[in-house]
Design a protein around this motif. Sequence first.
Motif, short mmCIF file in Angstrom:
data_model
loop_
_atom_site.label_atom_id
_atom_site.label_comp_id
_atom_site.label_asym_id
_atom_site.label_seq_id
_atom_site.Cartn_x
_atom_site.Cartn_y
_atom_site.Cartn_z
N GLN A 134 36.71 40.94 48.84
CA GLN A 134 37.66 41.62 47.97
C GLN A 134 37.45 41.24 46.50
OE1 GLN A 134 41.69 41.06 49.26
NE2 GLN A 134 41.23 41.50 51.38
N ALA A 135 37.17 39.97 46.26
CA ALA A 135 37.01 39.51 44.88
C ALA A 135 36.22 38.22 44.89
CB ALA A 135 38.38 39.30 44.21
N VAL A 136 35.57 37.93 43.77
CA VAL A 136 34.90 36.65 43.61
C VAL A 136 35.32 36.07 42.27
CG1 VAL A 136 32.77 37.70 42.68
CG2 VAL A 136 32.73 35.38 43.62
N PHE A 137 35.83 34.86 42.31
CA PHE A 137 36.25 34.15 41.11
C PHE A 137 35.04 33.35 40.64
CE2 PHE A 137 39.83 35.11 43.76
CZ PHE A 137 40.70 35.72 42.87
N SER A 138 34.37 33.90 39.64
CA SER A 138 33.02 33.44 39.29
C SER A 138 32.98 32.46 38.14
CB SER A 138 32.14 34.65 38.97
OG SER A 138 32.73 35.46 37.96
N GLY A 139 34.12 32.05 37.62
CA GLY A 139 34.17 30.98 36.62
C GLY A 139 33.27 31.23 35.44
N GLY A 140 32.26 30.36 35.28
CA GLY A 140 31.29 30.49 34.20
C GLY A 140 29.93 30.88 34.73
#
Length: 457
Positions: A134-140
Amino acid sequence: MATIITIETPTLGDRSYVVHDGAVAFVVDPQRDIDRVTAILDEAGVTLKAVFETHIHNDYVTGGYALAHATGADYYVNAQDEVSFERTPIVDNQVVEISPTMSVRAIATPGHTYTHLSYALFDPTADNDDARGQAVFSGGSLLFGATGRPDLLGAEHTHELVKHQYNSAHRLASELPDGTEIMPTHGFGSFCSATQTEGDESTIGREKRVNPVLTKDEAEWIEEILAGLDVYPAYYAHMAPSNSAGPGEPDLAEPTRADKDEIRARLEQGEWVVDLRNRVAYAAGHVPGSFNFGIDGQIATYIGWMIPWGTPLTLLGESREQVAEAQRELVRIGIDHIAASATGGPAEWTDSPATLQRADFGDLSQVRHHREVQILDVRRAPEYAEAHIDGAVNIPLHDLITRIDEAPQGELWVHCLSGYRSSIATSILAAAGRTVVAVDDKFENAEKSGLPLVSGK
Protein backbone atom coordinates in the motif's frame (compact mmCIF):
# COMPACT_ATOMS: atom_id res chain seq x y z
CA MET A 1 -7.74 0.29 4.60
CA ALA A 2 -5.16 2.21 6.56
CA THR A 3 -5.42 5.97 6.95
CA ILE A 4 -2.14 7.83 6.43
CA ILE A 5 -1.88 11.32 7.90
CA THR A 6 1.07 13.46 6.84
CA ILE A 7 2.61 15.96 9.24
CA GLU A 8 4.44 18.65 7.30
CA THR A 9 7.46 20.55 8.61
CA PRO A 10 8.02 22.85 5.62
CA THR A 11 10.72 24.99 7.24
CA LEU A 12 12.97 21.92 7.42
CA GLY A 13 11.62 20.30 4.26
CA ASP A 14 10.49 17.13 6.04
CA ARG A 15 7.42 14.99 6.61
CA SER A 16 6.38 12.63 9.40
CA TYR A 17 3.53 10.14 9.20
CA VAL A 18 0.77 8.82 11.44
CA VAL A 19 -0.90 5.63 10.16
CA HIS A 20 -3.96 4.05 11.77
CA ASP A 21 -6.85 1.68 11.11
CA GLY A 22 -9.33 3.36 13.43
CA ALA A 23 -8.13 1.47 16.49
CA VAL A 24 -4.33 1.34 16.60
CA ALA A 25 -1.60 3.40 14.96
CA PHE A 26 2.07 3.64 14.16
CA VAL A 27 4.26 6.66 13.46
CA VAL A 28 7.25 7.10 11.16
CA ASP A 29 10.05 9.63 11.73
CA PRO A 30 8.32 12.01 14.17
CA GLN A 31 9.73 15.47 14.72
CA ARG A 32 10.78 16.70 18.16
CA ASP A 33 7.52 18.52 18.97
CA ILE A 34 5.49 15.39 19.54
CA ASP A 35 2.36 17.25 20.63
CA ARG A 36 1.48 17.45 16.93
CA VAL A 37 1.44 13.65 16.84
CA THR A 38 -0.46 13.11 20.08
CA ALA A 39 -3.12 15.60 18.97
CA ILE A 40 -3.76 13.50 15.85
CA LEU A 41 -3.88 10.29 17.88
CA ASP A 42 -6.33 11.84 20.35
CA GLU A 43 -8.55 13.21 17.59
CA ALA A 44 -8.66 9.82 15.85
CA GLY A 45 -9.20 8.01 19.14
CA VAL A 46 -6.47 5.48 18.42
CA THR A 47 -3.72 3.87 20.47
CA LEU A 48 -0.13 4.22 19.37
CA LYS A 49 1.47 0.80 19.08
CA ALA A 50 4.79 1.49 17.33
CA VAL A 51 7.21 4.24 16.35
CA PHE A 52 9.60 3.57 13.46
CA GLU A 53 12.81 5.44 12.63
CA THR A 54 14.06 5.11 9.07
CA HIS A 55 17.53 6.28 10.15
CA ILE A 56 19.50 8.28 12.68
CA HIS A 57 18.58 11.71 11.36
CA ASN A 58 21.06 14.41 10.45
CA ASP A 59 18.72 17.36 9.88
CA TYR A 60 16.54 17.34 12.99
CA VAL A 61 16.29 15.99 16.51
CA THR A 62 13.86 13.10 16.57
CA GLY A 63 10.76 12.92 18.71
CA GLY A 64 10.64 9.15 18.41
CA TYR A 65 12.23 8.29 21.73
CA ALA A 66 10.12 10.79 23.68
CA LEU A 67 6.93 9.74 21.89
CA ALA A 68 7.48 6.05 22.58
CA HIS A 69 8.36 6.78 26.20
CA ALA A 70 5.23 8.93 26.68
CA THR A 71 2.82 6.45 25.10
CA GLY A 72 4.37 3.07 25.85
CA ALA A 73 4.71 2.27 22.15
CA ASP A 74 7.51 0.07 20.85
CA TYR A 75 10.39 2.12 19.44
CA TYR A 76 11.84 0.44 16.36
CA VAL A 77 15.39 1.45 15.46
CA ASN A 78 17.77 -0.54 13.27
CA ALA A 79 19.52 -3.20 15.34
CA GLN A 80 22.83 -2.12 13.78
CA ASP A 81 22.54 1.50 14.96
CA GLU A 82 24.75 2.30 17.93
CA VAL A 83 22.47 4.05 20.40
CA SER A 84 22.59 4.58 24.14
CA PHE A 85 18.92 3.95 24.91
CA GLU A 86 16.51 1.04 25.09
CA ARG A 87 14.88 0.33 21.72
CA THR A 88 13.17 -2.48 19.91
CA PRO A 89 15.76 -3.62 17.39
CA ILE A 90 14.59 -4.31 13.86
CA VAL A 91 16.40 -5.89 10.91
CA ASP A 92 16.02 -6.28 7.17
CA ASN A 93 12.87 -8.17 6.08
CA GLN A 94 11.48 -8.29 9.63
CA VAL A 95 7.70 -7.95 9.65
CA VAL A 96 5.87 -6.17 12.47
CA GLU A 97 2.14 -6.81 12.80
CA ILE A 98 0.44 -3.61 13.91
CA SER A 99 -3.11 -4.97 13.53
CA PRO A 100 -4.80 -7.76 11.56
CA THR A 101 -4.92 -5.48 8.49
CA MET A 102 -1.70 -3.50 8.97
CA SER A 103 1.74 -5.05 8.81
CA VAL A 104 5.07 -3.32 8.26
CA ARG A 105 8.11 -4.89 6.60
CA ALA A 106 11.56 -3.40 7.14
CA ILE A 107 13.65 -3.10 3.98
CA ALA A 108 17.36 -2.32 4.22
CA THR A 109 17.98 0.71 1.99
CA PRO A 110 21.46 2.02 2.81
CA GLY A 111 22.75 5.10 1.03
CA HIS A 112 21.63 8.10 3.03
CA THR A 113 23.21 6.30 5.98
CA TYR A 114 24.67 2.80 6.21
CA THR A 115 21.83 1.52 8.39
CA HIS A 116 18.91 3.22 6.66
CA LEU A 117 15.63 1.27 6.60
CA SER A 118 12.47 1.81 4.58
CA TYR A 119 9.15 0.44 5.83
CA ALA A 120 6.58 -1.13 3.53
CA LEU A 121 2.99 -1.07 4.78
CA PHE A 122 0.78 -3.89 3.56
CA ASP A 123 -2.47 -5.62 4.37
CA PRO A 124 -1.78 -9.35 4.94
CA THR A 125 -5.46 -10.14 4.35
CA ALA A 126 -5.46 -8.72 0.81
CA ASP A 127 -6.09 -11.20 -1.99
CA ASN A 128 -3.86 -9.84 -4.74
CA ASP A 129 -0.23 -8.79 -4.92
CA ASP A 130 -0.97 -5.28 -6.16
CA ALA A 131 -2.79 -4.48 -2.90
CA ARG A 132 -0.07 -5.78 -0.62
CA GLY A 133 2.29 -2.82 -1.02
CA GLN A 134 0.00 0.00 0.00
CA ALA A 135 2.79 2.42 0.85
CA VAL A 136 6.50 2.58 1.55
CA PHE A 137 7.95 5.02 4.04
CA SER A 138 11.25 5.63 2.32
CA GLY A 139 12.87 8.17 4.64
CA GLY A 140 15.98 9.49 2.91
CA SER A 141 16.17 6.74 0.29
CA LEU A 142 13.81 7.05 -2.69
CA LEU A 143 12.30 10.55 -2.90
CA PHE A 144 10.05 12.22 -5.44
CA GLY A 145 12.25 12.38 -8.54
CA ALA A 146 15.41 12.21 -6.44
CA THR A 147 17.17 10.42 -3.60
CA GLY A 148 18.59 11.41 -0.23
CA ARG A 149 22.13 12.75 -0.30
CA PRO A 150 24.95 10.28 0.38
CA ASP A 151 27.60 12.63 1.81
CA LEU A 152 26.38 13.43 5.31
CA LEU A 153 28.66 10.91 7.02
CA GLY A 154 31.80 12.50 5.58
CA ALA A 155 33.69 12.53 2.31
CA GLU A 156 35.43 9.26 3.10
CA HIS A 157 32.08 7.43 2.95
CA THR A 158 30.38 9.26 0.09
CA HIS A 159 31.49 7.07 -2.82
CA GLU A 160 30.45 3.89 -1.05
CA LEU A 161 27.14 5.33 0.12
CA VAL A 162 26.17 6.70 -3.29
CA LYS A 163 26.50 3.20 -4.74
CA HIS A 164 24.37 1.85 -1.91
CA GLN A 165 21.79 4.55 -2.62
CA TYR A 166 21.53 3.51 -6.26
CA ASN A 167 21.09 -0.16 -5.34
CA SER A 168 18.57 0.64 -2.61
CA ALA A 169 16.36 2.60 -5.00
CA HIS A 170 16.42 -0.31 -7.42
CA ARG A 171 15.59 -2.75 -4.64
CA LEU A 172 12.47 -0.79 -3.73
CA ALA A 173 11.49 -0.54 -7.39
CA SER A 174 11.91 -4.27 -7.96
CA GLU A 175 10.32 -5.59 -4.76
CA LEU A 176 7.27 -3.33 -4.44
CA PRO A 177 4.23 -3.16 -6.74
CA ASP A 178 4.00 -0.16 -9.07
CA GLY A 179 0.94 1.12 -7.23
CA THR A 180 2.83 1.48 -3.94
CA GLU A 181 2.64 5.04 -2.69
CA ILE A 182 5.99 6.58 -1.74
CA MET A 183 6.07 8.41 1.59
CA PRO A 184 9.53 9.99 1.99
CA THR A 185 10.71 11.91 5.03
CA HIS A 186 12.98 14.28 3.09
CA GLY A 187 12.67 16.11 -0.18
CA PHE A 188 10.44 19.13 0.34
CA GLY A 189 13.21 21.69 0.59
CA SER A 190 15.35 19.62 2.93
CA PHE A 191 19.11 19.82 2.52
CA CYS A 192 19.03 16.03 2.99
CA SER A 193 17.88 15.69 -0.62
CA ALA A 194 20.70 15.09 -3.11
CA THR A 195 18.88 17.02 -5.85
CA GLN A 196 15.68 19.00 -6.13
CA THR A 197 12.58 16.87 -5.74
CA GLU A 198 9.55 16.98 -8.00
CA GLY A 199 5.87 16.97 -7.12
CA ASP A 200 3.96 16.36 -3.92
CA GLU A 201 3.10 12.68 -4.26
CA SER A 202 4.24 9.66 -6.23
CA THR A 203 4.23 5.90 -6.63
CA ILE A 204 6.84 3.28 -7.40
CA GLY A 205 5.50 3.08 -10.96
CA ARG A 206 5.86 6.80 -11.52
CA GLU A 207 9.39 6.86 -10.11
CA LYS A 208 10.38 4.10 -12.54
CA ARG A 209 9.46 6.50 -15.34
CA VAL A 210 10.81 9.81 -14.04
CA ASN A 211 13.42 9.33 -11.32
CA PRO A 212 16.99 9.55 -12.68
CA VAL A 213 18.18 6.92 -10.22
CA LEU A 214 15.82 4.46 -11.91
CA THR A 215 16.14 5.66 -15.52
CA LYS A 216 19.90 6.18 -15.87
CA ASP A 217 22.71 3.69 -15.68
CA GLU A 218 24.65 3.53 -12.43
CA ALA A 219 27.85 5.23 -13.54
CA GLU A 220 26.06 8.16 -15.17
CA TRP A 221 23.77 8.70 -12.19
CA ILE A 222 26.58 8.52 -9.65
CA GLU A 223 28.68 11.00 -11.62
CA GLU A 224 25.79 13.48 -11.77
CA ILE A 225 24.96 13.13 -8.08
CA LEU A 226 28.53 13.59 -6.91
CA ALA A 227 29.02 16.60 -9.18
CA GLY A 228 25.87 18.28 -7.92
CA LEU A 229 26.33 17.92 -4.15
CA ASP A 230 26.29 21.28 -2.41
CA VAL A 231 26.93 22.41 1.16
CA TYR A 232 24.57 21.51 3.98
CA PRO A 233 23.84 23.27 7.29
CA ALA A 234 26.59 23.21 9.91
CA TYR A 235 24.15 22.23 12.66
CA TYR A 236 23.79 18.79 11.05
CA ALA A 237 26.97 17.81 12.88
CA HIS A 238 25.06 17.93 16.19
CA MET A 239 21.95 15.98 15.15
CA ALA A 240 23.17 12.38 14.90
CA PRO A 241 24.89 12.44 18.33
CA SER A 242 21.73 13.86 19.89
CA ASN A 243 19.51 11.29 18.19
CA SER A 244 21.79 8.44 19.20
CA ALA A 245 21.47 9.53 22.82
CA GLY A 246 17.66 9.39 22.92
CA PRO A 247 16.48 13.00 23.15
CA GLY A 248 13.65 13.77 25.54
CA GLU A 249 10.54 15.86 25.00
CA PRO A 250 11.35 19.58 24.65
CA ASP A 251 10.37 22.30 27.07
CA LEU A 252 8.27 24.89 25.23
CA ALA A 253 7.54 27.05 28.27
CA GLU A 254 7.79 30.80 27.77
CA PRO A 255 11.36 32.08 28.17
CA THR A 256 12.32 34.70 30.74
CA ARG A 257 11.14 38.17 29.75
CA ALA A 258 13.86 40.69 28.92
CA ASP A 259 13.59 44.47 29.24
CA LYS A 260 15.63 47.11 27.39
CA ASP A 261 18.53 46.95 29.80
CA GLU A 262 18.83 43.17 29.60
CA ILE A 263 18.61 43.19 25.79
CA ARG A 264 21.40 45.76 25.62
CA ALA A 265 23.50 43.83 28.14
CA ARG A 266 23.14 40.59 26.23
CA LEU A 267 24.25 42.28 23.01
CA GLU A 268 27.24 43.81 24.79
CA GLN A 269 28.21 40.33 26.01
CA GLY A 270 28.31 39.04 22.43
CA GLU A 271 25.10 37.03 22.65
CA TRP A 272 22.66 36.77 19.76
CA VAL A 273 19.47 38.82 19.80
CA VAL A 274 17.20 37.73 16.96
CA ASP A 275 14.31 39.83 15.66
CA LEU A 276 11.60 37.49 14.35
CA ARG A 277 9.55 40.11 12.50
CA ASN A 278 9.43 40.22 8.72
CA ARG A 279 12.11 42.16 6.90
CA VAL A 280 9.88 45.16 6.14
CA ALA A 281 9.09 45.69 9.82
CA TYR A 282 12.72 45.12 10.79
CA ALA A 283 13.98 47.69 8.29
CA ALA A 284 11.53 50.28 9.60
CA GLY A 285 12.95 50.04 13.13
CA HIS A 286 14.93 47.55 15.19
CA VAL A 287 17.34 47.10 18.09
CA PRO A 288 20.84 48.09 16.93
CA GLY A 289 23.01 45.00 16.78
CA SER A 290 20.12 42.56 16.50
CA PHE A 291 19.86 40.09 13.63
CA ASN A 292 16.77 39.65 11.47
CA PHE A 293 15.80 36.00 11.03
CA GLY A 294 12.14 36.39 10.11
CA ILE A 295 9.68 33.78 11.27
CA ASP A 296 8.29 33.84 7.71
CA GLY A 297 11.31 31.91 6.35
CA GLN A 298 13.58 28.98 7.17
CA ILE A 299 14.51 30.39 10.55
CA ALA A 300 15.76 27.19 12.17
CA THR A 301 17.87 26.23 9.17
CA TYR A 302 19.68 29.55 9.00
CA ILE A 303 20.05 30.20 12.73
CA GLY A 304 21.29 26.63 13.19
CA TRP A 305 23.64 27.01 10.25
CA MET A 306 25.17 30.32 11.35
CA ILE A 307 25.09 30.65 15.13
CA PRO A 308 28.20 29.51 17.01
CA TRP A 309 26.70 26.42 18.65
CA GLY A 310 25.82 27.10 22.27
CA THR A 311 25.67 30.90 21.97
CA PRO A 312 22.88 32.29 24.21
CA LEU A 313 19.90 33.38 22.13
CA THR A 314 17.27 36.04 22.86
CA LEU A 315 14.14 36.23 20.71
CA LEU A 316 12.24 39.42 19.91
CA GLY A 317 8.76 39.03 18.46
CA GLU A 318 5.61 40.99 17.84
CA SER A 319 3.67 38.60 20.08
CA ARG A 320 4.08 35.67 22.44
CA GLU A 321 2.71 33.48 19.62
CA GLN A 322 5.53 34.56 17.31
CA VAL A 323 8.15 33.75 19.94
CA ALA A 324 6.47 30.40 20.65
CA GLU A 325 6.52 29.53 16.95
CA ALA A 326 10.24 30.28 16.82
CA GLN A 327 10.85 28.17 19.92
CA ARG A 328 9.07 25.26 18.27
CA GLU A 329 11.17 25.64 15.14
CA LEU A 330 14.42 25.78 17.12
CA VAL A 331 13.82 22.80 19.41
CA ARG A 332 13.48 20.71 16.27
CA ILE A 333 17.21 21.19 15.69
CA GLY A 334 18.24 20.92 19.33
CA ILE A 335 18.31 24.59 20.35
CA ASP A 336 16.34 23.88 23.51
CA HIS A 337 17.21 26.80 25.73
CA ILE A 338 16.18 30.35 24.87
CA ALA A 339 17.99 32.75 27.19
CA ALA A 340 15.26 35.41 27.11
CA SER A 341 12.52 36.91 24.97
CA ALA A 342 10.60 40.14 24.52
CA THR A 343 7.43 41.03 22.66
CA GLY A 344 5.97 44.19 21.19
CA GLY A 345 8.19 46.36 19.01
CA PRO A 346 11.34 48.49 18.93
CA ALA A 347 9.89 51.05 21.35
CA GLU A 348 9.70 48.35 24.03
CA TRP A 349 13.16 46.96 23.23
CA THR A 350 15.45 49.96 22.87
CA ASP A 351 15.65 53.72 23.41
CA SER A 352 17.48 54.22 20.12
CA PRO A 353 15.91 52.21 17.26
CA ALA A 354 17.94 51.80 14.08
CA THR A 355 16.60 51.60 10.53
CA LEU A 356 17.76 49.76 7.45
CA GLN A 357 17.48 50.98 3.88
CA ARG A 358 15.55 48.74 1.47
CA ALA A 359 15.61 48.88 -2.32
CA ASP A 360 14.93 46.83 -5.45
CA PHE A 361 17.07 45.94 -8.45
CA GLY A 362 15.74 48.94 -10.36
CA ASP A 363 17.13 51.19 -7.63
CA LEU A 364 20.46 49.39 -7.81
CA SER A 365 20.60 49.83 -11.58
CA GLN A 366 19.97 53.56 -11.25
CA VAL A 367 22.27 54.29 -8.33
CA ARG A 368 25.25 52.84 -10.17
CA HIS A 369 24.98 55.75 -12.64
CA HIS A 370 25.43 58.29 -9.84
CA ARG A 371 27.96 56.87 -7.40
CA GLU A 372 30.16 53.89 -6.75
CA VAL A 373 28.51 51.06 -4.85
CA GLN A 374 29.52 47.48 -4.16
CA ILE A 375 27.29 44.45 -4.68
CA LEU A 376 27.29 41.45 -2.35
CA ASP A 377 25.50 38.31 -3.51
CA VAL A 378 24.73 36.04 -0.52
CA ARG A 379 23.26 33.13 -2.45
CA ARG A 380 24.98 29.75 -2.38
CA ALA A 381 27.91 29.20 -4.73
CA PRO A 382 25.99 27.10 -7.32
CA GLU A 383 23.33 29.81 -7.57
CA TYR A 384 26.01 32.44 -8.11
CA ALA A 385 27.79 30.32 -10.71
CA GLU A 386 24.61 29.84 -12.73
CA ALA A 387 24.12 33.60 -13.13
CA HIS A 388 25.13 36.70 -11.18
CA ILE A 389 25.35 40.45 -11.60
CA ASP A 390 28.57 41.47 -13.28
CA GLY A 391 31.01 42.64 -10.62
CA ALA A 392 29.10 41.18 -7.67
CA VAL A 393 31.10 39.53 -4.90
CA ASN A 394 29.78 36.21 -3.60
CA ILE A 395 29.88 35.35 0.08
CA PRO A 396 27.16 32.76 0.78
CA LEU A 397 25.00 33.72 3.74
CA HIS A 398 26.06 30.69 5.76
CA ASP A 399 29.70 31.85 5.50
CA LEU A 400 29.12 35.51 6.27
CA ILE A 401 29.85 35.39 10.00
CA THR A 402 33.30 33.90 9.46
CA ARG A 403 34.08 35.79 6.24
CA ILE A 404 32.66 39.19 7.07
CA ASP A 405 36.06 40.86 6.61
CA GLU A 406 35.95 39.78 2.96
CA ALA A 407 32.85 41.87 2.26
CA PRO A 408 33.76 44.83 0.02
CA GLN A 409 34.29 48.18 1.68
CA GLY A 410 32.10 51.18 0.96
CA GLU A 411 28.37 51.33 0.34
CA LEU A 412 27.26 47.71 0.08
CA TRP A 413 24.08 46.60 -1.68
CA VAL A 414 23.18 43.06 -0.61
CA HIS A 415 20.91 40.69 -2.51
CA CYS A 416 19.87 37.02 -2.64
CA LEU A 417 17.16 35.22 -4.60
CA SER A 418 14.06 36.81 -3.08
CA GLY A 419 15.02 39.04 -0.13
CA TYR A 420 14.93 36.78 2.93
CA ARG A 421 18.62 35.93 3.03
CA SER A 422 19.68 39.46 2.11
CA SER A 423 17.81 40.82 5.13
CA ILE A 424 19.67 38.42 7.42
CA ALA A 425 22.95 39.42 5.80
CA THR A 426 22.35 43.16 5.95
CA SER A 427 21.37 42.94 9.61
CA ILE A 428 24.66 41.15 10.38
CA LEU A 429 26.69 43.62 8.32
CA ALA A 430 24.92 46.62 9.88
CA ALA A 431 25.67 45.23 13.33
CA ALA A 432 29.32 45.17 12.31
CA GLY A 433 29.16 48.86 11.42
CA ARG A 434 28.96 48.56 7.65
CA THR A 435 26.94 50.86 5.36
CA VAL A 436 24.40 48.53 3.75
CA VAL A 437 21.29 48.50 1.60
CA ALA A 438 19.01 45.43 1.55
CA VAL A 439 17.84 44.56 -1.96
CA ASP A 440 14.37 43.20 -1.29
CA ASP A 441 13.52 41.90 -4.74
CA LYS A 442 13.43 38.72 -6.82
CA PHE A 443 16.68 37.98 -8.62
CA GLU A 444 14.75 37.37 -11.84
CA ASN A 445 14.19 41.15 -11.92
CA ALA A 446 17.89 42.00 -11.97
CA GLU A 447 18.40 41.63 -15.71
CA LYS A 448 15.00 43.16 -16.42
CA SER A 449 16.21 46.22 -14.51
CA GLY A 450 19.23 46.65 -16.77
CA LEU A 451 21.81 44.93 -14.59
CA PRO A 452 24.19 42.80 -16.72
CA LEU A 453 24.37 39.12 -15.74
CA VAL A 454 27.26 36.73 -16.27
CA SER A 455 27.70 33.00 -15.70
CA GLY A 456 30.51 31.12 -14.03
CA LYS A 457 32.79 32.05 -11.17
